[in-house]
Design an enzyme around this catalytic site. Structure first.
Site, PDB file in Angstrom:
ATOM      1  N   ILE A  81       6.485  25.664 -16.205  1.00  0.00           N
ATOM      2  CA  ILE A  81       5.449  24.662 -15.959  1.00  0.00           C
ATOM      3  C   ILE A  81       4.532  25.143 -14.830  1.00  0.00           C
ATOM      4  O   ILE A  81       4.976  25.283 -13.689  1.00  0.00           O
ATOM      5  CB  ILE A  81       6.080  23.296 -15.617  1.00  0.00           C
ATOM      6  CG1 ILE A  81       7.079  22.885 -16.704  1.00  0.00           C
ATOM      7  CG2 ILE A  81       4.986  22.237 -15.440  1.00  0.00           C
ATOM      8  CD1 ILE A  81       6.537  22.938 -18.131  1.00  0.00           C
TER       9      ILE A  81
ATOM     10  N   ARG B 258      -7.902  26.052 -25.628  1.00  0.00           N
ATOM     11  CA  ARG B 258      -7.872  27.456 -26.039  1.00  0.00           C
ATOM     12  C   ARG B 258      -9.200  28.131 -25.719  1.00  0.00           C
ATOM     13  O   ARG B 258      -9.252  29.330 -25.445  1.00  0.00           O
ATOM     14  CB  ARG B 258      -7.513  27.556 -27.511  1.00  0.00           C
ATOM     15  CG  ARG B 258      -6.034  27.270 -27.691  1.00  0.00           C
ATOM     16  CD  ARG B 258      -5.577  27.313 -29.106  1.00  0.00           C
ATOM     17  NE  ARG B 258      -4.130  27.112 -29.137  1.00  0.00           N
ATOM     18  CZ  ARG B 258      -3.455  26.715 -30.194  1.00  0.00           C
ATOM     19  NH1 ARG B 258      -4.081  26.460 -31.323  1.00  0.00           N
ATOM     20  NH2 ARG B 258      -2.148  26.569 -30.128  1.00  0.00           N
TER      21      ARG B 258
ATOM     22  N   ALA C 127      11.960  25.063 -26.855  1.00  0.00           N
ATOM     23  CA  ALA C 127      10.761  24.614 -27.558  1.00  0.00           C
ATOM     24  C   ALA C 127       9.527  25.269 -26.946  1.00  0.00           C
ATOM     25  O   ALA C 127       9.037  24.851 -25.897  1.00  0.00           O
ATOM     26  CB  ALA C 127      10.638  23.097 -27.498  1.00  0.00           C
TER      27      ALA C 127
ATOM     28  N   GLU D  57      -0.804  28.946 -23.908  1.00  0.00           N
ATOM     29  CA  GLU D  57      -1.644  28.132 -24.798  1.00  0.00           C
ATOM     30  C   GLU D  57      -1.630  28.643 -26.241  1.00  0.00           C
ATOM     31  O   GLU D  57      -2.610  28.509 -26.960  1.00  0.00           O
ATOM     32  CB  GLU D  57      -3.088  28.054 -24.288  1.00  0.00           C
ATOM     33  CG  GLU D  57      -3.310  26.943 -23.294  1.00  0.00           C
ATOM     34  CD  GLU D  57      -2.907  25.586 -23.842  1.00  0.00           C
ATOM     35  OE1 GLU D  57      -1.814  25.126 -23.447  1.00  0.00           O
ATOM     36  OE2 GLU D  57      -3.631  25.000 -24.661  1.00  0.00           O
TER      37      GLU D  57
ATOM     38  N   THR E 172       6.505  22.576 -22.492  1.00  0.00           N
ATOM     39  CA  THR E 172       7.391  23.658 -22.939  1.00  0.00           C
ATOM     40  C   THR E 172       8.823  23.454 -22.439  1.00  0.00           C
ATOM     41  O   THR E 172       9.037  22.952 -21.334  1.00  0.00           O
ATOM     42  CB  THR E 172       6.848  25.005 -22.430  1.00  0.00           C
ATOM     43  OG1 THR E 172       5.542  25.171 -22.946  1.00  0.00           O
ATOM     44  CG2 THR E 172       7.718  26.167 -22.877  1.00  0.00           C
ATOM     45  N   GLU E 173       9.792  23.840 -23.270  1.00  0.00           N
ATOM     46  CA  GLU E 173      11.204  23.758 -22.896  1.00  0.00           C
ATOM     47  C   GLU E 173      11.897  25.068 -23.232  1.00  0.00           C
ATOM     48  O   GLU E 173      11.364  25.867 -24.004  1.00  0.00           O
ATOM     49  CB  GLU E 173      11.885  22.606 -23.661  1.00  0.00           C
ATOM     50  CG  GLU E 173      11.373  21.251 -23.250  1.00  0.00           C
ATOM     51  CD  GLU E 173      12.157  20.115 -23.898  1.00  0.00           C
ATOM     52  OE1 GLU E 173      13.194  20.392 -24.521  1.00  0.00           O
ATOM     53  OE2 GLU E 173      11.699  18.971 -23.780  1.00  0.00           O
ATOM     54  N   PRO E 174      13.104  25.254 -22.697  1.00  0.00           N
ATOM     55  CA  PRO E 174      13.829  26.492 -23.010  1.00  0.00           C
ATOM     56  C   PRO E 174      13.943  26.717 -24.521  1.00  0.00           C
ATOM     57  O   PRO E 174      13.874  27.855 -24.982  1.00  0.00           O
ATOM     58  CB  PRO E 174      15.204  26.260 -22.382  1.00  0.00           C
ATOM     59  CG  PRO E 174      14.943  25.333 -21.249  1.00  0.00           C
ATOM     60  CD  PRO E 174      13.815  24.445 -21.682  1.00  0.00           C
TER      61      PRO E 174
ATOM     62  N   THR F 278       0.585  31.932 -28.493  1.00  0.00           N
ATOM     63  CA  THR F 278       0.571  33.397 -28.516  1.00  0.00           C
ATOM     64  C   THR F 278      -0.447  33.901 -29.541  1.00  0.00           C
ATOM     65  O   THR F 278      -0.870  33.163 -30.434  1.00  0.00           O
ATOM     66  CB  THR F 278       1.949  33.949 -28.927  1.00  0.00           C
ATOM     67  OG1 THR F 278       2.220  33.490 -30.263  1.00  0.00           O
ATOM     68  CG2 THR F 278       3.056  33.470 -28.000  1.00  0.00           C
TER      69      THR F 278
END
Lengths: 273, 553
Positions: free
Chosen positions: B166, B248, B134, B370, B130-132, B372
């Site tokens: 993270i 999931r 993405a 994982e 995950t990124e700010p 929404t």
């Protein structure tokens, strides 16, 4: 050093016992190793290892008498670190302390251990008989309710203690012997083999858990299933169970308004003063 | 590939070990303390990964020194961990997730090297994706992996960028990082201490406060080319996608575990709390609102978790749609249950010491991480929509027919109501196709919800009829399970009917004359008729819950 540890499975003490029609209803219960026997396994493991997490020298054999699915509890003990397991087919309803001790005597004769360690009693029946009967019938020394075991470097004797009303009683016992253990036995420095672990050795003050590595290793360990007949032991029990009964429910208490009333009630109704 | 996993005894031993570990190391006071003071219990996590427990060995293959647990085993362990503390469970999830790109994407040599090290050293692993900019859209990542050339050949890569949220980010010894290489998104393995790798400040979160969540910055981090997982650029998104069925499922088990933990506390409280002359647990209004419906939904979720795990273990690939259905339903059910548990405790539920408010805050993350709930709804409707177009609605028609057949054999599991719910989904999907309603994003999301509700009910009916996965150990007697299944199917049929009418009518896809036809196709009168028996079924469940709690000391 070869140590035999007799273990019993008991109903999960976190579940309430149902008593109906004169017997205990065990349908739907889950089972676990008698805690005192788990402590005995912990003690046996400490006596055969070079300190916490150290290499095992010698053998710990666990034995249980029970139905086939007692294998689940034996596998847990193997996962804790015991080397081998023996399951003698049997059922609690056809066993008493005398028959259990006779079966174990036959197992001792076959296995020839240097030492037998077991729990002081099982938390279901709370009989506290098997260790003592076994020792007497073998003619071996017995040391009961132990709080600590220090095995001499030559492996021929042990210095043991137990808690008594006046303090701590210390004895030296020669091997082979029967030992039964109390809950202090899992203390950090309660058990040690002078030949394997230095005086500074310490363990966790609890019995070890079955680690995932242990669970993996247990799959490859021997779990031998045998019968009472194969040991040459005749069945038959001395204790006759008439019925089980739950303790009577306690009556609700009353509130008193004053000390005078309390004293009057204790004197007139309870008749204790 | 088929994976039979742990035998029953070994799994039980492992669950017992976790329970004992929880009792010894994570009693209530410690859990509340970690939560209030926002502490990541590093020593405890090390102990979980150390020789005395070695929990990470669960998902390492046997040939590499692990236990080779399968999806079913991972579900059971995840549920137990979540019941204990969802923050600690999250640290474990992150290790699992971080290891995944190695399991699915690495070359044989890399796989052996890294998995052996993870197994033997108990490395704390983090999944840095995950990124700010993405989150749900992974292809939008900005972290770059530039080739470093030597003599005209790729010698290594230089990584630059920032990762966000993270788990284990501040403490990990190994990061699997998704970065944009010239040929596309690619996973790299980066070890703690690599120059230029800088963990950021720990996030102050609503819940799972015993877990560590940090940004991680990469400033000219040089990696030799053997750290490129799989050896080929551009496979990262495929690798990330292919494990969703599994991960999931884990988060679904977290939602389940959190919900069950909250309900167990609420039921115990309700049996002890006397108001107006009797325990709350004997009051129908209380139980039928705050307890019974939630337990029903949680057990319905469990049924599909077990079925999905079983299918994964039989070797069915991916099961992304099922993973999405079960995550959506289980985590929403867990949230609703935890919220109801606060209400069930009255004022005490609003205090910290009863723990239900902590569970509520903890389980809140499960509808977010994982994927929404909304992305889950979209995933489900996208996949099932595609199927609907391909087979002209046969998928749901077949399920409805099989449920009707089940009902003829087992008339007491609510299979008739579940069949009606499935029929509504089929008819509504078809109506959306004809009216081209899926151009509306709202319709897509709502369709996903409809499909989820119907498939959950359909599976629960089969489960209650005794068609459960083989390792299944019943938590409830068959009579209680059947009552739950009937409640679940009824609720599903009535709810999807309402949702369907709302959608089709709300999008003006039918006129006044057409709506009667549509409702006939949905068999709305049969659905309203199946509400019959609801009250007595809820009484059955309430009684079973009372008895179950009474059996616990």
């Amino acid at each position: 050093m070869k140590i035999l540890v007799p273990c019993k499975r008991v109903p999960n003490p976190d579940l309430k016992l149902k008593v109906a029609n004169g017997s205990v209803d065990l349908a739907g219960t889950t089972w676990q190793v008698n805690p005192f026997d788990e402590y005995a396994v912990e003690a046996a493991l400490r006596l055969t290892e070079k300190g916490k997490g150290g290499e095992r020298v010698g053998e710990v054999v666990v034995v249980s008498i029970g139905p086939k699915d007692t294998s689940a509890q034996l596998k847990q003990l193997l996962a804790m670190g015991a080397n081998r397991a023996i399951l003698v087919a049997g059922d609690d309803s056809a066993l008493d302390s005398d028959l259990v001790a006779r079966i174990l005597r036959a197992v001792v004769a076959a296995e020839k251990p240097d030492l037998v360690i077991t729990g002081k009693q099982a938390v279901d029946g709370d009989d506290n008989q098997v260790g003592q009967i076994l020792a007497a019938s073998l003619g071996w020394p017995q040391a009961t309710f132990l709080a600590s075991i220090l095995l001499a470097a030559d492996g021929k004797s042990a210095t043991v203690t137990r808690e008594v009303d006046a303090g701590v009683e210390e004895r030296r016992v020669r091997l082979p012997a029967i030992m039964t253990v109390d809950l202090r036995i899992i203390g950090k420095k309660a058990v040690r083999n002078e030949a394997l672990a230095p005086a500074t050795a310490e363990w966790e003050d609890t019995q070890r858990l079955a680690s995932l590595k242990g669970i993996m290793a247990a799959k490859k360990k021997e779990l031998r299933e045998i019968t009472v007949e194969s040991l040459g032991v005749a069945g038959g029990i001395l204790v006759k169970t008439l019925r089980h009964e739950a303790p009577p429910a306690r009556k609700a208490g009353v509130k008193v308004a004053s000390v005078e009333e309390l004293v009057a009630k204790l004197h007139n109704e309870a008749k204790v003063i | 590939m088929k994976n039979s996993g742990l035998d029953k005894d070994s799994l039980q031993t492992l669950i017992d070990t976790l329970a004992s570990f929880g009792k010894q190391k994570l009693p209530l006071k410690v859990r509340l303390d970690l939560d209030e003071k926002d502490i990541f219990p590093l020593d405890l996590i090390r102990e979980l990964l150390g020789p005395d427990i070695g929990l990470h060995l669960l998902f390492i293959p046997e040939e590499l020194g692990g236990l080779g647990g399968n999806a079913y085993d991972v579900y059971r362990v995840s549920e137990e961990m979540a019941k204990l503390d969802l923050g600690v469970a999250t640290a474990f999830l992150a290790i699992f997730l971080g290891t995944d790109p190695i399991v699915v994407g690495a070359t044989e040599e890399q796989r052996t090297y890294w998995l052996r090290r993870i197994a033997d050293e108990g490395l704390i692993v983090a999944y840095a994706v995950t990124e700010p900019l993405a989150g749900s859209e992974l292809s939008a990542i900005r972290t770059r992996a530039e080739r470093v050339m030597e003599n005209g050949e790729v010698k290594g890569y230089k990584i630059n960028g920032t990762k966000q949220f993270i788990s284990n980010g501040g403490y990990a010894q190994l990061y699997t990082v998704l970065a944009m290489a010239p040929e596309g998104p690619t996973f790299f393995a980066v070890e703690q201490g690599t120059p230029g790798l800088v963990p950021g400040k720990h996030e102050n979160k609503l819940g799972i406060r015993s877990s560590n969540t940090s940004p991680v910055t990469f400033e000219d981090v040089y990696l030799p080319k053997q750290n490129l997982l799989g050896g080929v650029e551009g496979k990262g998104l495929v690798h990330a996608q292919s494990v969703f069925g599994f991960t999931r499922l884990m988060v679904a088990a977290f939602g389940l575990g959190g919900g069950v933990a909250a309900m167990l506390r609420a039921i115990r409280y309700a049996r002890e709390r006397v108001q107006a002359g009797s325990p709350l647990a004997e009051k129908q209004g209380y139980m039928d609102k705050l307890i019974v419906p939630h337990v029903v939904r949680l057990e319905a979720a469990r049924a599909l978790i077990e079925e999905t795990a079983h299918r994964l273990d039989q070797g069915e690939p991916e099961l992304q749609t099922e993973g999405a259905i079960v995550k959506l339903f289980a985590t929403e059910a867990g949230n609703a249950a935890a919220d109801a548990a606060i209400q069930a405790h009255g004022g005490y539920g609003y205090t910290r010491e009863y723990e239900v408010e902590k569970i509520r805050r903890d389980v809140r993350i499960t509808t977010i991480y994982e994927g929404t709930s909304e992305i889950m709804q979209w995933t489900v409707s996208r996949d099932r929509w595609r199927l609907h177009l391909q087979d002209h609605g046969q998928y749901y028609k077949k399920i409805a027919a099989s449920l009707e057949a089940l009902h003829r054999e087992h008339s007491d599991v609510g299979a008739d109501a579940a069949a009606l719910a499935v029929n509504v989904v089929q008819e509504t999907t078809e109506r959306c196709r004809v009216g081209r309603l899926t151009r509306n994003q709202h319709v897509l999301f709502e369709l996903g919800e409809l499909m989820t509700r119907a498939e959950i009910a359909a599976n629960f009916a089969r489960y209650a009829a005794g068609q459960a996965a083989p390792k299944y150990q019943p938590f409830f007697a068959p009579s209680a399970l059947k009552a739950m299944s009937r409640i679940c199917a009824r609720e599903a049929a009535l709810d999807v009917l309402g949702l369907a009418v709302r959608l089709v009518r709300g999008m003006d896809a039918v006129d006044d004359a057409g709506i009667a036809d549509f409702e006939r196709a949905l068999r709305s009168s049969a659905i309203t008729a199946c509400a019959k028996g609801l009250m007595s079924d809820m009484d059955v469940v309430a009684k079973a819950l009372n008895e179950q709690d009474a059996a616990r000391a």
